[in-house]
Design a protein around this motif. Structure first.
Motif, PDB file in Angstrom:
ATOM      1  N   GLU A  27       0.831  -1.206   0.000  1.00  0.00           N
ATOM      2  CA  GLU A  27       0.000   0.000   0.000  1.00  0.00           C
ATOM      3  C   GLU A  27       0.869   1.262   0.000  1.00  0.00           C
ATOM      4  OE1 GLU A  27      -2.325   0.829   3.495  1.00  0.00           O
ATOM      5  OE2 GLU A  27      -0.981  -0.311   4.806  1.00  0.00           O
ATOM      6  N   ILE A  28       2.020   1.197   0.663  1.00  0.00           N
ATOM      7  CA  ILE A  28       2.934   2.348   0.679  1.00  0.00           C
ATOM      8  C   ILE A  28       3.603   2.499  -0.689  1.00  0.00           C
ATOM      9  CG2 ILE A  28       4.921   3.387   1.847  1.00  0.00           C
ATOM     10  CD1 ILE A  28       4.215   1.593   4.271  1.00  0.00           C
ATOM     11  N   SER A  71       1.584   6.193  10.614  1.00  0.00           N
ATOM     12  CA  SER A  71       2.395   4.998  10.866  1.00  0.00           C
ATOM     13  C   SER A  71       2.971   4.433   9.568  1.00  0.00           C
ATOM     14  CB  SER A  71       1.566   3.925  11.572  1.00  0.00           C
ATOM     15  OG  SER A  71       0.455   3.525  10.767  1.00  0.00           O
ATOM     16  N   ARG A  72       2.404   4.821   8.426  1.00  0.00           N
ATOM     17  CA  ARG A  72       2.865   4.321   7.123  1.00  0.00           C
ATOM     18  C   ARG A  72       4.003   5.162   6.542  1.00  0.00           C
ATOM     19  NH1 ARG A  72      -1.002   1.237   9.376  1.00  0.00           N
ATOM     20  NH2 ARG A  72      -1.961  -0.223   7.899  1.00  0.00           N
ATOM     21  N   VAL A  73       4.295   6.295   7.146  1.00  0.00           N
ATOM     22  CA  VAL A  73       5.336   7.174   6.619  1.00  0.00           C
ATOM     23  C   VAL A  73       6.708   6.518   6.814  1.00  0.00           C
ATOM     24  CG1 VAL A  73       6.471   9.408   6.856  1.00  0.00           C
ATOM     25  CG2 VAL A  73       3.988   9.231   7.084  1.00  0.00           C
ATOM     26  N   PRO A  74       7.496   6.378   5.732  1.00  0.00           N
ATOM     27  CA  PRO A  74       8.821   5.769   5.870  1.00  0.00           C
ATOM     28  C   PRO A  74       9.694   6.529   6.869  1.00  0.00           C
ATOM     29  CG  PRO A  74       8.215   5.916   3.561  1.00  0.00           C
ATOM     30  CD  PRO A  74       7.193   6.695   4.325  1.00  0.00           C
ATOM     31  N   ALA A  75      10.224   5.784   7.848  1.00  0.00           N
ATOM     32  CA  ALA A  75      11.128   6.399   8.812  1.00  0.00           C
ATOM     33  C   ALA A  75      12.481   6.695   8.174  1.00  0.00           C
ATOM     34  CB  ALA A  75      11.301   5.477  10.015  1.00  0.00           C
ATOM     35  N   LYS A  76      12.825   5.916   7.148  1.00  0.00           N
ATOM     36  CA  LYS A  76      14.101   6.103   6.466  1.00  0.00           C
ATOM     37  C   LYS A  76      13.897   5.869   4.976  1.00  0.00           C
ATOM     38  CE  LYS A  76      19.007   4.901   6.893  1.00  0.00           C
ATOM     39  NZ  LYS A  76      20.002   4.068   7.620  1.00  0.00           N
ATOM     40  N   GLN A 129       8.077  11.852   2.324  1.00  0.00           N
ATOM     41  CA  GLN A 129       7.407  11.509   3.587  1.00  0.00           C
ATOM     42  C   GLN A 129       6.080  12.248   3.717  1.00  0.00           C
ATOM     43  OE1 GLN A 129      10.712  12.491   6.171  1.00  0.00           O
ATOM     44  NE2 GLN A 129      11.138  10.319   6.613  1.00  0.00           N
ATOM     45  N   GLU A 130       6.071  13.506   3.351  1.00  0.00           N
ATOM     46  CA  GLU A 130       4.824  14.290   3.412  1.00  0.00           C
ATOM     47  C   GLU A 130       3.802  13.751   2.409  1.00  0.00           C
ATOM     48  OE1 GLU A 130       3.643  16.652   5.397  1.00  0.00           O
ATOM     49  OE2 GLU A 130       5.412  16.301   6.639  1.00  0.00           O
TER      50      GLU A 130
END
Length: 498
Positions: free
Chosen positions: A412-413, A468-473, A458-459
């Motif tokens: 989904e991401i 919670s789906r936003v990539p941390a890296k 990310q935005e």
């Protein structure tokens, strides 16, 4: 019904029709039957338990497939791209075996005792000689026909077992006998050790369609072979097709494949942008997305040409979204989605995909059957079914990211980020996180001359999905690692984050 019967039927009805073309050489169905029977007699005389193949596509491939059936022993094609230790270990596991190969593939290996090596050209020469022939295929429909080793990405490769009844259930349920026109030809570019390569031999033979082999793929060569051989049908994996479309776009060259009527694709996720560009560049071609597994004897779901056309021409987001699905289960297959407790889920609820039907083997040598008491096989793929019955894949169950107890699908991401105008390719994987256990990592390939910052991407995700789906890296890559069937190698992507 034994695999050999499919060839016998074709050779009886169309003995003079060309069955396979490879590197300028042809073999008719009558010649293929005689060659398979002659090779089978030799194999039976050798007293082996398997027929192995360690080679690229050639005339020897269909001969070996059907010779195995006439000899009553399993056919085991091996991945010639594996390392020396991996291949030597697999050869140990199939000994004693009759191995059809070629010098470049076998010369680096220490061949285990019990492996009887015959070079490809010697095998074909023997098969076309005037020696004795096997008269009939022994055994029962429940006997093992094909044994395929899994990729072994998480450990020792498992040997998937496919019986004659599984494979023929698939063929009889999806192919009409003798349906091909005399001038039809299918371009086979997938390797012989993959279930798609096996399926190409069996389905083409039953349809009485000429197979044209392309052992080593490149976009220009694929297009040229389509023209030279007047190809009517083709099967490609997404990475292959993406290269063809990129080649046509970058060179401005006209496709010029007037005989090409149908392209089927599968083996990995087809980016929406690629299939949309393809339908514009080759508007007269019928497209089919085929989803299947080794353990299911090939295809279990199809997104039909009509589905492609209706999706591409619709302004309804729900209908247009179908281009990203794998279609609906074929008539001989039942498919359900279950949650972690095994309970069936409703429309648009994501979970684990289970299938059952006559073509579903779901069996591994030494491990036995993976079917449950009701015959359902756990595919280890995750996905959902929409209210119209279309199946959508979200990735392998092992790829699910568990962030603070919440299950997150990479798919989904990836779908959301692929909508960004600068993103060309992406792989989302689980990365270690001290606070959450796992978090989201994204390896991204940008389009040529395009730019995008980590914060911008990310935005982009945050505006369309939960936080919670936003990539941390996020890592930017020149390209992603794929296997030859178009599946991204997530284990290698994870190493980049380590």
């Amino acid at each position: 019904m034994n695999l050999a019967m499919a060839l016998e039927m074709s050779a009886e009805c169309f003995p003079d029709r060309v069955a396979v073309s490879s590197d300028g050489k042809n073999m008719t169905y009558g010649e293929l039957l005689a060659a398979a029977k002659r090779a089978a007699a030799e194999i039976k005389a050798r007293g082996v338990k398997y027929v192995g193949l360690l080679d690229i596509s050639s005339l020897a491939v269909p001969v070996a497939v059907f010779a195995s059936a006439f000899a009553g022993v399993p056919y085991v094609p091996l991945n010639y791209r594996l390392t020396k230790p991996e291949l030597e270990e697999l050869l140990e596991r199939i000994s004693p075996a009759y191995l059809v190969t070629d010098t470049p593939a076998i010369s680096p290996l220490t061949v285990p005792a019990g492996i009887q090596v015959v070079l490809r050209e010697d095998f074909l020469k023997l098969a076309r000689s005037a020696g004795p022939q096997a008269e009939s295929a022994p055994g029962e429909p429940s006997d093992v026909a094909i044994q395929l080793f899994t990729s072994g990405t998480t450990g020792k490769p498992k040997a998937a077992v496919l019986r004659h009844e599984n494979l023929m259930s698939y063929i009889l349920g999806t192919v009409e006998f003798g349906a091909a026109d005399e001038n039809d030809a299918v371009l086979v570019a997938v390797p012989p050790y993959h279930i798609a390569g096996i399926s190409a031999v069996l389905s083409s033979t039953y349809a009485c369609r000429r197979m044209v082999q392309l052992p080593n793929f490149d976009a220009k060569g694929w297009l040229q072979l389509c023209r030279d051989e007047k190809i009517s049908n083709a099967f490609v994996v997404p990475t292959m097709f993406s290269r063809v479309i990129d080649y046509l776009t970058e060179t401005g060259e006209a496709a010029n494949v007037p005989n090409l009527r149908a392209i089927a694709y599968g083996g990995g996720k087809m980016p929406l942008s690629v299939i949309e560009r393809a339908m514009k560049l080759l508007p007269d071609v019928d497209y089919t997305n085929a989803y299947g597994l080794t353990e299911t004897s090939s295809t279990i779901c199809l997104l039909t040409p009509e589905d492609h056309r209706s999706g591409a021409n619709s302004d309804d987001p729900e209908v247009r979204k179908r281009l990203t699905s794998v279609g609906k289960p074929i008539g001989s297959i039942e498919l359900i989605i279950r949650d972690d407790d095994g309970k069936p889920l409703g429309p648009n609820q994501a979970g684990d995909i289970f299938v059952r039907g006559g073509q579903v083997a779901g069996e591994y040598l030494g491990l036995g059957s993976m079917l449950d008491k009701d015959g359902w096989f756990p595919t280890r793929d995750r996905g959902y079914i929409d209210k119209y019955g279309y199946v959508y894949l979200e990735g392998r169950a092992d790829d699910v990211i568990v962030r603070g107890g919440e299950n997150i699908s990479p798919g989904e991401i990836e779908d959301v980020l692929l909508e960004h105008p600068a993103v060309s390719d992406i792989a989302v994987v689980a990365i270690p996180d001290e606070q959450w256990g796992e978090n989201v990592g994204a390896a991204i390939v940008l389009k040529d001359k395009a730019t995008a910052s980590v914060e911008e991407l990310q935005e982009w995700v945050k505006a369309r999905l939960r936080s919670s789906r936003v990539p941390a890296k996020i890592l930017f890559k020149d390209q992603l690692p794929y296997n030859e069937m178009g599946k991204v190698l997530r284990r290698l992507v994870k190493k980049d984050f380590a």
